[in-house]
Design an enzyme around this catalytic site. Structure first.
Site, mmCIF file in Angstrom:
data_model
loop_
_atom_site.group_PDB
_atom_site.id
_atom_site.type_symbol
_atom_site.label_atom_id
_atom_site.label_comp_id
_atom_site.label_asym_id
_atom_site.label_seq_id
_atom_site.Cartn_x
_atom_site.Cartn_y
_atom_site.Cartn_z
ATOM 1 N N GLY A 8 -7.710 1.482 8.327
ATOM 2 C CA GLY A 8 -6.597 1.810 7.441
ATOM 3 C C GLY A 8 -7.007 2.895 6.474
ATOM 4 O O GLY A 8 -8.078 3.474 6.603
ATOM 5 N N ALA A 9 -6.140 3.159 5.509
ATOM 6 C CA ALA A 9 -6.437 4.171 4.522
ATOM 7 C C ALA A 9 -7.520 3.668 3.569
ATOM 8 O O ALA A 9 -8.399 4.403 3.160
ATOM 9 C CB ALA A 9 -5.188 4.530 3.746
ATOM 10 N N GLU A 10 -7.461 2.388 3.250
ATOM 11 C CA GLU A 10 -8.354 1.845 2.232
ATOM 12 C C GLU A 10 -9.498 1.070 2.829
ATOM 13 O O GLU A 10 -10.564 0.975 2.233
ATOM 14 C CB GLU A 10 -7.574 0.831 1.397
ATOM 15 C CG GLU A 10 -6.761 1.362 0.301
ATOM 16 C CD GLU A 10 -6.393 0.206 -0.592
ATOM 17 O OE1 GLU A 10 -7.130 -0.008 -1.559
ATOM 18 O OE2 GLU A 10 -5.415 -0.500 -0.304
ATOM 19 N N ALA A 11 -9.220 0.399 3.944
ATOM 20 C CA ALA A 11 -10.168 -0.610 4.410
ATOM 21 C C ALA A 11 -10.394 -0.520 5.906
ATOM 22 O O ALA A 11 -9.592 0.049 6.651
ATOM 23 C CB ALA A 11 -9.633 -1.987 4.060
ATOM 24 N N ASP A 122 3.593 -1.765 -1.601
ATOM 25 C CA ASP A 122 3.441 -0.826 -0.483
ATOM 26 C C ASP A 122 4.216 -1.336 0.731
ATOM 27 O O ASP A 122 3.644 -1.595 1.783
ATOM 28 C CB ASP A 122 1.952 -0.644 -0.152
ATOM 29 C CG ASP A 122 1.712 0.544 0.789
ATOM 30 O OD1 ASP A 122 2.642 1.345 0.984
ATOM 31 O OD2 ASP A 122 0.603 0.657 1.326
#
Lengths: 213, 327
Positions: A8-11, A122
């Site tokens: 993902g974008a973060e994780a 989100d």
């Protein structure tokens, strides 16, 4: 055994065995582009938020994965693995009536969240999983907040509308209307006030005449 | 074929001329700079009125062609400051009417995006448009630039300029803040970080940074912390949009795209997601007439002309309202 499930974008999400059950390990990876102290603060904060709000959401009746374990040092959460498709890739394969059923359910779930004073933060179709049973699971509560302000509830809905409009532009109108139905039914009185707030938020943006609706 | 483009949305009065291939033959501008405070719309318009003929003449002289050889006149019809927009519109109407050639109304945001695409040759990029008036993440999908994320209050460049004014730095504040931040020793003061999905908000950050200054914090440290926070927010939403759209090209445009620190951060994210990073040449990062001329050329090819009766300025014309018939 550890398989990368998604980036993902973060994780990073890994599919693993944990005490004999299949679980997802969600690791919020450090970001080299931002200042270390800021990076630490954000990952720490969001890990706590996610673990906390997922539990509250579950108790409110919103389908979410079960949290098994949290490690704040490494910003890692171990949670239930849900065998389901991301709604983002799957939505277009559904018939129009099925799509509307799904969004009615999403509306109901978001209303339940807001009733419990949770903002997801989100709401996009990449953060919703469609189970074969037809149940929609909500994931990724890293940007969630506990709040009593209708401005925040409005922002939540605005973000969903934006995401639908940009990602699913062929069917977004019907989906959003179904969402609105589901939301209003569940939320009851006060729902119209929140939808008015959505309009207010959107009219405050840059260069608004009248948006394409 | 030659298309002349006029830009006058904010502080820049620009005239650009492109040929049939989009090659820039001339790009001349005159920039209004306020002695104090931000852009005063009326003063900007006065500046544009006084400089427009000189800029036009300069541009024509550079190309060596005569007005009679022009095939179309493009102008930025919006979004922007109404008084400033009107100067460009009046100029464009007068030229098109006298020369009896088509008038083309161009959306300023579309022009920034199209010019960046022209230079980068990107096929299907995720475009990040960062300027004094706009902060948007967009991709072209079924004939429209779909907006995935944008600011909920003020634009990134606007926020930097407003902080610059509070710190008594010269206008525009952005480059000055960048310069000061480079001198920092790495001390980071915590500031509000507002990301909502793929949307952003900068006003809380601005207020907090101004308060730090008032409380006597070191200017260099505040500039550094402000930049690091604001740019980390932008980079995070860009990363989220990259993961969400799965695009393999990241294209940055607009005035703030000239900031080196921001580019560095975006490059890291692009690399992490195996996307090609491209940016508009710094020379064309800011407002310019050439981008209006080039977008005018695209309109002209599709024969999308603007009749005089529909050539009123549109101060609030959004990027996602324009139907994109080319590409």
């Amino acid at each position: 055994m550890s398989v990368v499930l998604a980036k993902g974008a973060e994780a990073m999400l890994f599919l693993e065995q944990w005490y004999g059950i299949r679980v997802v390990r969600k690791h919020r990876i450090p970001k080299s582009y931002r200042v270390e102290s800021l990076d630490k603060r954000l990952r720490h904060e969001r890990t706590i938020r996610e673990a906390r709000t997922i539990n509250v959401a579950k108790r409110a009746g919103v389908p979410t994965p079960i949290i098994y374990s949290v490690n704040l040092e490494t910003a890692t959460i171990i949670m239930e693995y849900i065998e389901a498709n991301r709604l983002m890739e799957h939505l277009e394969t559904l018939s129009s009536s099925k799509q509307q059923k799904v969004f009615k359910q999403i509306g109901k779930s978001v209303a339940l969240l807001h009733h419990t004073h949770i903002c997801h933060g989100d709401l996009t179709t990449s953060n919703m999983l469609l189970h074969t049973s037809g149940k929609v699971y909500f994931i990724d509560f890293g940007l969630a907040t506990t709040t009593h302000s209708i401005e925040d509830y409005g922002t939540d809905i605005h973000l969903l509308r934006r995401a639908l409009n940009s990602t699913h532009h062929t069917s977004w109108r019907e989906c959003f209307n179904a969402f609105k139905d589901g939301y209003q039914n569940e939320y009851g009185r006060g729902a119209s006030r929140i939808f008015r707030q959505v309009e207010a938020i959107e009219s405050r943006g840059r260069y608004i005449t009248e948006r394409i609706r | 074929m030659f298309v002349l483009g006029i830009e006058s949305t904010a502080h820049t009065l620009g005239v650009g001329i492109v040929d049939a291939d989009g090659k820039i033959l001339a790009d001349v501008k005159s920039v209004y700079s306020p002695t104090e405070g931000g852009i005063h719309p009326r003063e900007a318009a006065e500046h544009h009125q006084q400089s427009c003929l000189l800029v036009l003449k300069d541009a024509m002289d550079q190309t060596g062609i005569s007005l009679r050889q022009l095939d179309a006149i493009a102008f930025s019809q919006g979004p922007g400051l109404p008084p400033a927009l009107r100067v460009g519109a009046v100029m464009a109407r007068a030229l098109a009417y006298t020369l009896k050639i088509p008038l083309l109304g161009v959306n300023h945001c579309v022009a920034h995006v199209e010019q960046a695409r022209f230079f980068s040759k990107a096929e299907r990029p995720l475009v990040v448009y960062l300027s004094g008036g706009n902060t948007q993440l967009t991709t072209l999908e079924s004939n429209r630039y779909r907006i995935f994320g944008e600011t909920l209050d003020i634009a990134l460049g606007n926020m930097l300029d407003m902080f610059g004014r509070a710190a008594k730095l010269a206008h525009p504040g952005g480059p000055k803040i960048e310069e000061l931040a480079r001198k920092a020793d790495g001390t980071y003061l915590p500031l509000p970080y507002t990301v909502k999905g793929m949307d952003l908000a900068f006003s809380g950050l601005l207020t907090a940074a101004k308060r730090l200054l008032k409380e006597g914090a070191d200017l260099v440290t505040v500039c550094y912390s402000l930049q690091e926070t604001a740019f980390a927010m932008v980079t995070e939403v860009v990363e989220r949009a990259l993961a969400h759209t799965q695009r393999t090209e990241l294209l940055v445009t607009g005035g703030v795209a000239a900031n080196k620190r921001l580019r560095e951060m975006l490059q890291i994210v692009a690399k992490n997601h195996s996307a090609r990073f491209a940016s508009v040449p710094p020379k064309y990062a800011g407002d310019n007439g050439a981008m209006i001329a080039y977008t005018g050329l695209l309109l002209q090819r599709e024969q999308i002309e603007t009749p005089l009766s529909a050539s009123h300025v549109m101060p609030k014309w959004r990027l996602d309202q324009v139907k994109i018939e080319w590409h």
